[in-house]
Design a protein around this motif. Structure first.
Motif, PDB file in Angstrom:
ATOM      1  N   LEU A 194      55.274  40.771  -0.829  1.00 31.17           N
ATOM      2  CA  LEU A 194      55.116  42.212  -1.010  1.00 31.17           C
ATOM      3  C   LEU A 194      56.369  42.968  -0.561  1.00 31.17           C
ATOM      4  O   LEU A 194      56.835  43.883  -1.248  1.00 31.17           O
ATOM      5  CB  LEU A 194      53.888  42.665  -0.205  1.00 31.17           C
ATOM      6  CG  LEU A 194      53.198  43.953  -0.607  1.00 31.17           C
ATOM      7  CD1 LEU A 194      52.980  44.039  -2.100  1.00 31.17           C
ATOM      8  CD2 LEU A 194      51.867  44.077   0.132  1.00 31.17           C
ATOM      9  N   ALA A 195      56.922  42.570   0.581  1.00 32.33           N
ATOM     10  CA  ALA A 195      58.127  43.237   1.082  1.00 32.33           C
ATOM     11  C   ALA A 195      59.281  43.054   0.094  1.00 32.33           C
ATOM     12  O   ALA A 195      60.049  43.988  -0.167  1.00 32.33           O
ATOM     13  CB  ALA A 195      58.510  42.682   2.452  1.00 32.33           C
ATOM     14  N   SER A 196      59.396  41.855  -0.479  1.00 28.49           N
ATOM     15  CA  SER A 196      60.480  41.594  -1.431  1.00 28.49           C
ATOM     16  C   SER A 196      60.283  42.407  -2.706  1.00 28.49           C
ATOM     17  O   SER A 196      61.223  43.038  -3.210  1.00 28.49           O
ATOM     18  CB  SER A 196      60.527  40.106  -1.794  1.00 28.49           C
ATOM     19  OG  SER A 196      60.678  39.319  -0.638  1.00 28.49           O
ATOM     20  N   LEU A 197      59.057  42.388  -3.228  1.00 26.98           N
ATOM     21  CA  LEU A 197      58.780  43.128  -4.463  1.00 26.98           C
ATOM     22  C   LEU A 197      59.021  44.618  -4.265  1.00 26.98           C
ATOM     23  O   LEU A 197      59.545  45.302  -5.144  1.00 26.98           O
ATOM     24  CB  LEU A 197      57.329  42.897  -4.897  1.00 26.98           C
ATOM     25  CG  LEU A 197      57.031  41.542  -5.534  1.00 26.98           C
ATOM     26  CD1 LEU A 197      55.527  41.343  -5.658  1.00 26.98           C
ATOM     27  CD2 LEU A 197      57.684  41.429  -6.909  1.00 26.98           C
ATOM     28  N   ARG A 198      58.647  45.120  -3.088  1.00 27.74           N
ATOM     29  CA  ARG A 198      58.840  46.543  -2.819  1.00 27.74           C
ATOM     30  C   ARG A 198      60.332  46.895  -2.856  1.00 27.74           C
ATOM     31  O   ARG A 198      60.730  47.918  -3.401  1.00 27.74           O
ATOM     32  CB  ARG A 198      58.229  46.858  -1.451  1.00 27.74           C
ATOM     33  CG  ARG A 198      58.192  48.314  -1.106  1.00 27.74           C
ATOM     34  CD  ARG A 198      57.305  48.559   0.117  1.00 27.74           C
ATOM     35  NE  ARG A 198      57.739  49.738   0.828  1.00 27.74           N
ATOM     36  CZ  ARG A 198      58.295  49.727   2.034  1.00 27.74           C
ATOM     37  NH1 ARG A 198      58.460  48.599   2.687  1.00 27.74           N
ATOM     38  NH2 ARG A 198      58.688  50.852   2.592  1.00 27.74           N
ATOM     39  N   ARG A 199      61.172  46.010  -2.297  1.00 28.43           N
ATOM     40  CA  ARG A 199      62.608  46.274  -2.305  1.00 28.43           C
ATOM     41  C   ARG A 199      63.188  46.223  -3.719  1.00 28.43           C
ATOM     42  O   ARG A 199      64.053  47.026  -4.073  1.00 28.43           O
ATOM     43  CB  ARG A 199      63.325  45.271  -1.407  1.00 28.43           C
ATOM     44  CG  ARG A 199      63.187  45.626   0.064  1.00 28.43           C
ATOM     45  CD  ARG A 199      63.349  44.412   0.939  1.00 28.43           C
ATOM     46  NE  ARG A 199      63.331  44.738   2.358  1.00 28.43           N
ATOM     47  CZ  ARG A 199      62.248  45.083   3.043  1.00 28.43           C
ATOM     48  NH1 ARG A 199      61.083  45.189   2.418  1.00 28.43           N
ATOM     49  NH2 ARG A 199      62.320  45.336   4.328  1.00 28.43           N
ATOM     50  N   LEU A 200      62.726  45.266  -4.506  1.00 26.25           N
ATOM     51  CA  LEU A 200      63.199  45.188  -5.889  1.00 26.25           C
ATOM     52  C   LEU A 200      62.769  46.443  -6.650  1.00 26.25           C
ATOM     53  O   LEU A 200      63.568  47.055  -7.368  1.00 26.25           O
ATOM     54  CB  LEU A 200      62.637  43.934  -6.570  1.00 26.25           C
ATOM     55  CG  LEU A 200      63.114  42.585  -5.999  1.00 26.25           C
ATOM     56  CD1 LEU A 200      62.360  41.427  -6.648  1.00 26.25           C
ATOM     57  CD2 LEU A 200      64.617  42.408  -6.187  1.00 26.25           C
TER      58      LEU A 200
ATOM     59  N   ALA B 108      60.895  28.919  -8.939  1.00 25.54           N
ATOM     60  CA  ALA B 108      60.712  30.220  -8.286  1.00 25.54           C
ATOM     61  C   ALA B 108      61.809  31.194  -8.705  1.00 25.54           C
ATOM     62  O   ALA B 108      61.540  32.368  -8.975  1.00 25.54           O
ATOM     63  CB  ALA B 108      60.690  30.043  -6.770  1.00 25.54           C
ATOM     64  N   VAL B 109      63.043  30.700  -8.771  1.00 27.07           N
ATOM     65  CA  VAL B 109      64.153  31.564  -9.182  1.00 27.07           C
ATOM     66  C   VAL B 109      63.913  32.071 -10.605  1.00 27.07           C
ATOM     67  O   VAL B 109      64.091  33.266 -10.905  1.00 27.07           O
ATOM     68  CB  VAL B 109      65.498  30.805  -9.083  1.00 27.07           C
ATOM     69  CG1 VAL B 109      66.620  31.598  -9.733  1.00 27.07           C
ATOM     70  CG2 VAL B 109      65.827  30.515  -7.624  1.00 27.07           C
ATOM     71  N   ASP B 113      63.279  36.064 -11.992  1.00 26.53           N
ATOM     72  CA  ASP B 113      64.008  36.665 -13.115  1.00 26.53           C
ATOM     73  C   ASP B 113      63.037  37.188 -14.169  1.00 26.53           C
ATOM     74  O   ASP B 113      63.190  38.294 -14.694  1.00 26.53           O
ATOM     75  CB  ASP B 113      64.937  35.627 -13.765  1.00 26.53           C
ATOM     76  CG  ASP B 113      66.143  35.323 -12.886  1.00 26.53           C
ATOM     77  OD1 ASP B 113      66.420  36.121 -11.970  1.00 26.53           O
ATOM     78  OD2 ASP B 113      66.802  34.288 -13.106  1.00 26.53           O
ATOM     79  N   GLU B 114      62.046  36.366 -14.454  1.00 25.10           N
ATOM     80  CA  GLU B 114      61.064  36.700 -15.474  1.00 25.10           C
ATOM     81  C   GLU B 114      60.272  37.946 -15.078  1.00 25.10           C
ATOM     82  O   GLU B 114      60.061  38.850 -15.885  1.00 25.10           O
ATOM     83  CB  GLU B 114      60.117  35.506 -15.604  1.00 25.10           C
ATOM     84  CG  GLU B 114      59.429  35.370 -16.940  1.00 25.10           C
ATOM     85  CD  GLU B 114      58.529  34.146 -16.906  1.00 25.10           C
ATOM     86  OE1 GLU B 114      57.303  34.307 -17.012  1.00 25.10           O
ATOM     87  OE2 GLU B 114      59.063  33.024 -16.715  1.00 25.10           O
ATOM     88  N   LEU B 115      59.851  37.964 -13.826  1.00 21.33           N
ATOM     89  CA  LEU B 115      59.050  39.088 -13.334  1.00 21.33           C
ATOM     90  C   LEU B 115      59.851  40.392 -13.389  1.00 21.33           C
ATOM     91  O   LEU B 115      59.349  41.432 -13.820  1.00 21.33           O
ATOM     92  CB  LEU B 115      58.608  38.778 -11.903  1.00 21.33           C
ATOM     93  CG  LEU B 115      57.629  39.725 -11.227  1.00 21.33           C
ATOM     94  CD1 LEU B 115      56.718  38.936 -10.291  1.00 21.33           C
ATOM     95  CD2 LEU B 115      58.331  40.802 -10.434  1.00 21.33           C
ATOM     96  N   VAL B 116      61.108  40.325 -12.956  1.00 23.44           N
ATOM     97  CA  VAL B 116      61.963  41.515 -12.970  1.00 23.44           C
ATOM     98  C   VAL B 116      62.154  42.006 -14.406  1.00 23.44           C
ATOM     99  O   VAL B 116      62.059  43.211 -14.687  1.00 23.44           O
ATOM    100  CB  VAL B 116      63.327  41.205 -12.298  1.00 23.44           C
ATOM    101  CG1 VAL B 116      64.344  42.306 -12.572  1.00 23.44           C
ATOM    102  CG2 VAL B 116      63.142  41.021 -10.792  1.00 23.44           C
ATOM    103  N   ALA B 129      66.583  40.676  -1.999  1.00 19.23           N
ATOM    104  CA  ALA B 129      65.137  40.502  -2.115  1.00 19.23           C
ATOM    105  C   ALA B 129      64.780  39.505  -3.220  1.00 19.23           C
ATOM    106  O   ALA B 129      63.695  38.931  -3.223  1.00 19.23           O
ATOM    107  CB  ALA B 129      64.460  41.846  -2.369  1.00 19.23           C
ATOM    108  N   ARG B 130      65.718  39.291  -4.168  1.00 17.94           N
ATOM    109  CA  ARG B 130      65.485  38.233  -5.165  1.00 17.94           C
ATOM    110  C   ARG B 130      65.325  36.899  -4.451  1.00 17.94           C
ATOM    111  O   ARG B 130      64.463  36.092  -4.762  1.00 17.94           O
ATOM    112  CB  ARG B 130      66.682  38.121  -6.124  1.00 17.94           C
ATOM    113  CG  ARG B 130      66.795  39.226  -7.148  1.00 17.94           C
ATOM    114  CD  ARG B 130      68.065  38.992  -7.985  1.00 17.94           C
ATOM    115  NE  ARG B 130      68.266  40.001  -9.006  1.00 17.94           N
ATOM    116  CZ  ARG B 130      67.788  39.925 -10.247  1.00 17.94           C
ATOM    117  NH1 ARG B 130      67.089  38.872 -10.628  1.00 17.94           N
ATOM    118  NH2 ARG B 130      68.014  40.894 -11.120  1.00 17.94           N
ATOM    119  N   ARG B 131      66.211  36.684  -3.495  1.00 17.73           N
ATOM    120  CA  ARG B 131      66.227  35.430  -2.758  1.00 17.73           C
ATOM    121  C   ARG B 131      64.976  35.268  -1.885  1.00 17.73           C
ATOM    122  O   ARG B 131      64.347  34.206  -1.865  1.00 17.73           O
ATOM    123  CB  ARG B 131      67.505  35.396  -1.905  1.00 17.73           C
ATOM    124  CG  ARG B 131      67.504  34.461  -0.735  1.00 17.73           C
ATOM    125  CD  ARG B 131      67.662  33.016  -1.188  1.00 17.73           C
ATOM    126  NE  ARG B 131      67.579  32.128  -0.040  1.00 17.73           N
ATOM    127  CZ  ARG B 131      68.608  31.772   0.709  1.00 17.73           C
ATOM    128  NH1 ARG B 131      69.816  32.206   0.426  1.00 17.73           N
ATOM    129  NH2 ARG B 131      68.446  30.963   1.734  1.00 17.73           N
TER     130      ARG B 131
END
Lengths: 213, 213
Positions: A194-200, B108-109, B113-116, B129-131
């Motif tokens: 969640l924290a990562s997605l929020r930053r993206l 996962a990587v 990419d796909e989600l973004v 946050a990608r990482r």
């Protein structure tokens, strides 16, 4: 397998594995000589779990130990275990000292009670997340971030929706052991997701609003 | 004021203040004697900010130092600073070692990419946050938590909605200094708010679904 193989299999460096062993996050191997021990598949899994909680979920060693103990205590038969597992996922805190009980703290505690009541959440008084939420809100007030509080309802709404889906998905698992595992892993690693997605999403929203920097 | 008064005003114990001073999170006071220094209102604020980032937001000392430096570097004139401030809020990681690049990591990587792409998020390749997201997803895969992934869209949806509101609210602030402060504080403390709310909502949802434990 020997510890070198255990490290290769899990991708966790040997010194970290030794640290987990010393701290009781991973049970000792079977001694086969004065300086040798054998490990099995159960150790592979425990190391992966320990790492998920500590490195990805950011749990303290003590919280991770408590959670892993609950997961592997066996013969779990009470739903109460679920609550304990979930509470172990929240950072333990010292009791709030006299010098920290300022107006911002009192307001924050009242705000948490109000929010829980407003959403109709049945939450026990000893849920440690009440405390961590009050701390966060008091911190924001002390820093004069009053405009943040207009977002609180949206935060609660989002948490509500996610929690409902999570609990439903977890409940679809058959046995209690696997439910407890999901509660622990999803709660801890889910924070990082969640924290990562929020930053993206924040970068994306900034770019939409302000243009490419 | 002297350090004892600084401690009283902020509720932060003297040893912690000395630690922040040593680590460069808070600037030195004005020396008034061999073992004495005077502090002002700016120190009160810096200590509160440092504590918010480290104790509530869970940032490392290095990340907190970087964020505070950006906030107080003065003469901020480029929106680029915003991005830097936001990136400083994501835990720094060692480069992914060879032994960690397993199938789960590669998957996962690709998933990130796909989600973004799917959400139409414009996010730079170097957003850390990608990482951290890829790490969390790889961890869940390695632990066989495949049923978690059905929730990922809901997580992304929630993050999207919150981020849009946050960015809009932050942009309403007039000056860039205060915008940067909000980006730093809201991002770090907001994690704690969201994590706490999620735990409260989880207990409420469990109780609704399974009855009182």
């Amino acid at each position: 397998m020997r510890i070198a193989e255990l490290s290769r299999r899990t991708g966790v460096p040997i010194p970290t594995i030794k640290y987990y062993l010393r701290e009781g996050l991973v049970p000792a191997g079977e001694r086969t000589g004065p300086n040798q021990a054998q490990y099995g598949e159960a150790h592979v899994r425990r190391i992966r779990l320990a790492r998920a909680l500590v490195e990805v979920g950011g749990l303290s060693i003590a919280s991770a130990r408590e959670a892993l103990t609950l997961m592997f205590s066996g013969g779990l038969s009470e739903l109460d275990t679920l609550g304990k597992a979930q509470y172990a996922m929240t950072p333990a805190r010292e009791p709030v000292g006299e010098h920290e009980r300022d107006e911002a703290w009192d307001d924050a505690v009242a705000e948490v009670d109000e929010l829980v009541a407003k959403r109709g959440w049945q939450v026990k008084e000893n849920n440690p997340a009440r405390r961590t939420l009050a701390e966060a809100l008091a911190t924001l007030r002390r820093l004069g971030q009053d405009d943040y509080f207009a977002l609180l309802d949206s935060y609660a709404e989002a948490a509500d929706r996610l929690a409902a889906e999570e609990v439903e998905a977890v409940a679809r698992r058959g046995d209690l052991d696997s439910v407890v595992e999901a509660v622990v892993v999803w709660t801890a690693v889910g924070d990082a997701v969640l924290a990562s997605l929020r930053r993206l999403a924040q970068e994306a929203a900034s770019t939409r609003l302000l243009g490419d920097a």
